[in-house]
Every structure is written in structure tokens, then in C-alpha cells.
Design an enzyme around this catalytic site. Structure first.
Site, PDB file in Angstrom:
ATOM      1  N   ARG A 124     -15.879-102.697  44.733  1.00 22.59           N
ATOM      2  CA  ARG A 124     -16.342-101.507  44.345  1.00 22.59           C
ATOM      3  C   ARG A 124     -17.801-101.356  43.926  1.00 22.59           C
ATOM      4  NH1 ARG A 124     -11.274 -99.642  42.094  1.00 22.59           N
ATOM      5  NH2 ARG A 124     -11.141 -97.754  42.970  1.00 22.59           N
ATOM      6  N   GLN A 129     -18.733 -97.708  49.025  1.00 24.51           N
ATOM      7  CA  GLN A 129     -17.898 -96.417  48.394  1.00 24.51           C
ATOM      8  C   GLN A 129     -17.181 -95.805  49.680  1.00 24.51           C
ATOM      9  OE1 GLN A 129     -20.517 -94.045  45.874  1.00 24.51           O
ATOM     10  NE2 GLN A 129     -20.010 -95.165  44.062  1.00 24.51           N
ATOM     11  N   ASP A 132     -13.940 -97.259  50.264  1.00 21.80           N
ATOM     12  CA  ASP A 132     -13.393 -97.613  49.387  1.00 21.80           C
ATOM     13  C   ASP A 132     -11.721 -96.920  49.370  1.00 21.80           C
ATOM     14  OD1 ASP A 132     -12.079 -97.808  46.698  1.00 21.80           O
ATOM     15  OD2 ASP A 132     -13.772 -97.403  45.440  1.00 21.80           O
ATOM     16  N   SER A 135      -9.894 -95.780  46.180  1.00 25.45           N
ATOM     17  CA  SER A 135     -10.432 -94.535  45.445  1.00 25.45           C
ATOM     18  C   SER A 135      -9.828 -93.369  46.345  1.00 25.45           C
ATOM     19  CB  SER A 135     -11.862 -94.432  45.381  1.00 25.45           C
ATOM     20  OG  SER A 135     -12.349 -95.231  44.401  1.00 25.45           O
ATOM     21  N   TYR A 228     -13.959-102.705  35.595  1.00 26.29           N
ATOM     22  CA  TYR A 228     -12.398-102.224  35.403  1.00 26.29           C
ATOM     23  C   TYR A 228     -12.101-102.838  33.921  1.00 26.29           C
ATOM     24  CZ  TYR A 228     -11.481-102.712  40.505  1.00 26.29           C
ATOM     25  OH  TYR A 228     -11.110-102.259  41.809  1.00 26.29           O
TER      26      TYR A 228
HETATM   27  P1  NAD Z   1      -7.337 -98.566  38.105  1.00 23.40           P
HETATM   28  O1  NAD Z   1      -6.506 -97.894  38.799  1.00 23.40           O
HETATM   29  O2  NAD Z   1      -7.505-100.045  38.044  1.00 23.40           O
HETATM   30  O3  NAD Z   1      -6.727 -98.159  36.328  1.00 23.40           O
HETATM   31  C1  NAD Z   1      -6.819 -96.740  35.942  1.00 23.40           C
HETATM   32  C2  NAD Z   1      -7.390 -96.493  34.833  1.00 23.40           C
HETATM   33  O4  NAD Z   1      -6.533 -97.062  33.867  1.00 23.40           O
HETATM   34  C3  NAD Z   1      -8.896 -97.376  34.549  1.00 23.40           C
HETATM   35  O5  NAD Z   1      -9.939 -96.273  34.258  1.00 23.40           O
HETATM   36  C4  NAD Z   1      -8.342 -98.302  33.330  1.00 23.40           C
HETATM   37  O6  NAD Z   1      -9.649 -98.346  32.612  1.00 23.40           O
HETATM   38  C5  NAD Z   1      -7.265 -97.445  32.804  1.00 23.40           C
HETATM   39  N1  NAD Z   1      -6.615 -98.647  31.590  1.00 23.40           N
HETATM   40  C6  NAD Z   1      -6.410 -99.816  31.845  1.00 23.40           C
HETATM   41  N2  NAD Z   1      -5.638-100.095  30.751  1.00 23.40           N
HETATM   42  C7  NAD Z   1      -5.451 -99.078  29.868  1.00 23.40           C
HETATM   43  C8  NAD Z   1      -4.875 -98.986  28.544  1.00 23.40           C
HETATM   44  N3  NAD Z   1      -4.146 -99.934  27.728  1.00 23.40           N
HETATM   45  N4  NAD Z   1      -4.988 -97.705  28.021  1.00 23.40           N
HETATM   46  C9  NAD Z   1      -5.774 -96.624  28.772  1.00 23.40           C
HETATM   47  N5  NAD Z   1      -6.197 -96.889  29.793  1.00 23.40           N
HETATM   48  C10 NAD Z   1      -6.337 -98.054  30.553  1.00 23.40           C
HETATM   49  O7  NAD Z   1      -8.796 -98.012  37.967  1.00 23.40           O
HETATM   50  P2  NAD Z   1      -9.530 -97.134  39.365  1.00 23.40           P
HETATM   51  O8  NAD Z   1      -9.285 -95.812  39.231  1.00 23.40           O
HETATM   52  O9  NAD Z   1      -9.295 -97.865  40.470  1.00 23.40           O
HETATM   53  O10 NAD Z   1     -11.151 -97.595  38.689  1.00 23.40           O
HETATM   54  C11 NAD Z   1     -11.550 -98.526  38.000  1.00 23.40           C
HETATM   55  C12 NAD Z   1     -13.035 -98.594  37.635  1.00 23.40           C
HETATM   56  O11 NAD Z   1     -13.469 -98.678  38.941  1.00 23.40           O
HETATM   57  C13 NAD Z   1     -13.491 -97.164  36.901  1.00 23.40           C
HETATM   58  O12 NAD Z   1     -14.482 -97.456  36.200  1.00 23.40           O
HETATM   59  C14 NAD Z   1     -14.113 -96.501  38.282  1.00 23.40           C
HETATM   60  O13 NAD Z   1     -14.996 -95.573  37.926  1.00 23.40           O
HETATM   61  C15 NAD Z   1     -14.850 -97.713  39.078  1.00 23.40           C
HETATM   62  N6  NAD Z   1     -14.847 -97.503  40.373  1.00 23.40           N
HETATM   63  C16 NAD Z   1     -15.935 -97.459  40.783  1.00 23.40           C
HETATM   64  C17 NAD Z   1     -16.347 -97.460  42.228  1.00 23.40           C
HETATM   65  C18 NAD Z   1     -17.488 -97.780  42.991  1.00 23.40           C
HETATM   66  O14 NAD Z   1     -18.856 -98.031  42.229  1.00 23.40           O
HETATM   67  N7  NAD Z   1     -17.664 -97.768  44.104  1.00 23.40           N
HETATM   68  C19 NAD Z   1     -15.438 -96.885  43.012  1.00 23.40           C
HETATM   69  C20 NAD Z   1     -14.205 -96.528  42.465  1.00 23.40           C
HETATM   70  C21 NAD Z   1     -13.883 -96.677  41.274  1.00 23.40           C
END
Ligand code: NAD
Length: 380
Positions: A124, A129, A132, A135, A228
């Protein structure tokens, strides 16, 4: 030199997406590659055979013929055993691989000396991006989850002022504000609901508020490496439950999206909490596939507990197959740019952190350490 790129029809039950849409197939053809598509591969997503033919892709009836002549194979779901059998040794395979669900297929791909890239392992990082796929597909799932909730609940989402009285807006609570959660928030807002959200990563608060939703604050920050979430301690979990419970009981709709990579999804909504919800409330559990955020969730089913319905949808991206396929195909095309050279060749640069991070299997070895441990018991 044209690289032979093959796209089989997805066989997994309920899978309507296709790895390559005609627009992206045309781009690859114009770049000088030979794109072959199994006849009917795009039908589930409304990309018909003639659309592929128009952009210069070749249609192939027999899958064994298609795969047998391929140098690169593009997939959505992990390959079946038959597909692995049909591939020539050394072929490059790109798609979602879910190695923890299919360890025996990983072993087979290793033995076949395939080079396998798992789209869910693409790091990530900013440069990745555009590749991804987690996403892009989570965006689809989050949007659809809000629509399922709106469609399931027997009330309006927006506030309405009518001659027959004023309708109060629905209260939507989104648990987990990652990519899917943010899209669910945005969609519920567009439908006129009053939305609040919670995530263990405090950094998510700003994004939630920027969408016009309220962020529930807890005294916990569980952001770990790579952005994460880490797993919470028992004490933290108890605190979280108490605060979240209050919000759950007040909500008309709860959409849960919380995931921890590589682990069972955390339980955020217990049966007891469901029993305390208002009559007619609806929960949509987007984590159903990884065990569910709600204790009573049944993957692929709608469960009724008292007067509350708990929906556990599976493979939501497939339900919006047109755009899910389009976005996924663009992710794949951007990934292919890393391995296709300007001269029309194929080159794997292992110094590239995106390739090194996403390779699952190469040259007879399982390269992804957790998968190697799972399949080979930790042996290198
Ligand atoms: P994910 O599908 O792994 O999880 C979904 C969400 O659930 C996450 O935000 C996580 O913090 C939350 N979560 C986990 N346990 C929890 C709990 N007990 N209670 C409440 N919430 C909880 O996550 P995702 O959508 O794949 O994204 C993960 C991270 O990666 C985010 O910070 C996102 O912004 C980041 N991200 C970065 C990039 C990049 O820089 N290229 C791209 C996509 C996502």
C-alpha cells in the site's frame, strides 16, 4: 515480440467479474501484445465477445488451448487446479490468490514453476496506488453495502418534510472506516442518513469528518505498521465494546467493515447487542467473508435475531461487475506496466518493491514467508 496474455472465464460460483475489460484489452493490443480471451469471459459483467473482438483481442473457445499458449494469465479469483494443470511451466499468473484458503493450490503452482503475483499483496505505497485492487474492490463493496442496507430497511434514509408529516432521517453507524467504510459513509450520506463512524485508527477520524459524518472517539490508537490496524488487547477491546455498544443500540443501520489483514475479523457486535437494537434495525456485515464483525453473521445469508436482520453478503464487488471489472482491469494494466518492457518483452525486476512484495511463487519457491510457513511448515 508480442507477449501472449490470456484471460479465462472466471469459474468460481457467483463470480461475475472479468480480469480484463475490452477497453484495457485494446490498450494492450495497441502496445503490441497478443490478447486472447476465453469466449464468454466478460458476459457476467456485460462485456460481450464482440467488444473484445473489436479491439483486436482473439477469442478462444477451449480453455486448455487458451492457457496452454499463454505467457501471462490474468485472473480475478485464484486459479482452479485444472487451470494450473493447463498452464505452461514458467507462465506468469496475476490475480487475487487467497493463499490461506487454498494452500494446496499454492503448492501446485510452486511445483509447476509458475510466477504468481497476488494482487492482495501489492504494497500500500503511493507508487502502487493505481494497482491497488484491494482498494478498488473495497470501494465497490462499501458502496453496495450502503445500498443493501437502504434496500433492506423498511424506512426512509433521508429526512422528509411532507404534508403527511416530517420523517426523521435514519441513523447509520459504520464500524471500520477504511476504504470500504469510507465509501459506505459517503453513500449513506448521499442517501440522506445521519452517519457516524468508528475506527481503531484515530487517523481515520479526519477522513470520516471530511465526509460530513461524526467520528466516535475512543482513548485507543491501534494504528500499526503500514497504516493497518493491529489487534487490540483484551482491556482495549472491553472499552471499545462499551462505547460502540451505545452507538449500535441507537442506530437504525449498522454497516461493519473491520478487518485485520491475515486474521479472523474482530467481533464488534455481539448477539447481546443485536438483541438490544431497535425493532426493524439492519446490520450489513461486510466482514462476513473473513468470519464477520457480528457474532450472529452467517456468510452469504440474512439472519433474523428478534426483529433485527443481519445481512452477511459475500463477494459484493461481483454484484457491481461492470465497474468492479473496469477498475480491476485498470489495476492489472498498471501492474503489467512494471513487467512489460517498451520493446514488447517481459522482464521481472526483483529490485522493484512492488514486484518483490506481491510475488507469491517464483521459480519453484514460495516467496511470501507467511504462505511458505503455512504450506511448508516453516521450511525455507
Ligand atoms: P481493512 O479492510 O484491512 O480494514 C478496514 C478497517 O477496519 C480499517 O480502517 C481498520 O483500521 C478497521 N478496523 C480493524 N479493527 C477494528 C476494530 N476492532 N474496530 C474498528 N475498526 C477496526 O482496511 P483497508 O480499507 O484496506 O485500509 C487499511 C489502511 O490502509 C487504511 O489506513 C487506508 O487508508 C490505508 N490505505 C493506504 C493506501 C495507500 O497508501 N496506497 C491505499 C489503500 C489503503
Amino acid at each position: 515480440m508480442a507477449i501472449k496474455i490470456a484471460v479465462p472465464k472466471e469459474e468460481a460460483p457467483g463470480e461475475r467479474r472479468v480480469a480484463l475489460v475490452p477497453e484495457v484489452a485494446g490498450k494492450l493490443v495497441r502496445q503490441g501484445h497478443a490478447v486472447a480471451v476465453e469466449s464468454g469471459a466478460g458476459v457476467g459483467a456485460h462485456y460481450l465477445d464482440d467488444a473484445y473482438e473489436k479491439v483486436g483481442a482473439q477469442l478462444v473457445e477451449r480453455r486448455t488451448e487458451l492457457l496452454g499458449g499463454a505467457q501471462i494469465v490474468l485472473k480475478v479469483q485464484p486459479p482452479t487446479e485444472d487451470e494450473i494443470d493447463a498452464l505452461p511451466e514458467g507462465a506468469v499468473l496475476i490475480g487475487f490468490m487467497y493463499p490461506h484458503r487454498y494452500p494446496e493450490r499454492v503448492a501446485k503452482m510452486r511445483d509447476k514453476k509458475l510466477t504468481v503475483f497476488a494482487m492482495e499483496l501489492v504494497p500500500r505505497i503511493t507508487r502502487a496506488q493505481a494497482m491497488d485492487a484491494l482498494s478498488s474492490q473495497a470501494t465497490v463493496a462499501g458502496y453496495k453495502a450502503a445500498l443493501i442496507a437502504a434496500d433492506t430497511i423498511d424506512r426512509f434514509l433521508p429526512m422528509l418534510t411532507t404534508a403527511a408529516g416530517t420523517i426523521r432521517p435514519a441513523q447509520v453507524l459504520v464500524l471500520g472506516a477504511g476504504v470500504a467504510g469510507l465509501q459506505a459513509i459517503a453513500t449513506a450520506k448521499r442517501l440522506g442518513a445521519v452517519v457516524s463512524a468508528y475506527d481503531v485508527r484515530r487517523a481515520a477520524g479526519e477522513q470520516v469528518r471530511s465526509l460530513g459524518a461524526k467520528f466516535l472517539e475512543l482513548e485507543i490508537d491501534a494504528e500499526a505498521e503500514g497504516g493497518y490496524a493491529r489487534e487490540l488487547t483484551e482491556e482495549e477491546k472491553a472499552k471499545e465494546r462499551a462505547m460502540v455498544e451505545e452507538a449500535i443500540v441507537a442506530a437504525d443501520i449498522v454497516i461493519t467493515t473491520a478487518n485485520i489483514p491475515g486474521r479472523r475479523a474482530p467481533i464488534l457486535v455481539t448477539k447481546d447487542m443485536v438483541e438490544r437494537m431497535k425493532p426493524g434495525s439492519v446490520i450489513v456485515d461486510l466482514a462476513a467473508e473473513s468470519g464477520g464483525n457480528c457474532e450472529v453473521t452467517q456468510p452469504g445469508e440474512t439472519v433474523q435475531v428478534g426483529d433485527v436482520r443481519v445481512v452477511g453478503p459475500l463477494n459484493l464487488p461481483s454484484a457491481l461487475a461492470v465497474h468492479a471489472s473496469e477498475m480491476y482491469a485498470k489495476n492489472l494494466h498498471n501492474f503489467l506496466e512494471l513487467i512489460l518492457t517498451e520493446e514488447g518483452g517481459l522482464e521481472l525486476d526483483w529490485d522493484d518493491e512492488i514486484l518483490a512484495g506481491s510475488v507469491l511463487v517464483h521459480d519453484g519457491e514460495i516467496k511470501h514467508a507467511p504462505t511458505r510457513e503455512l504450506v511448508e511448515g516453516g521450511a525455507a
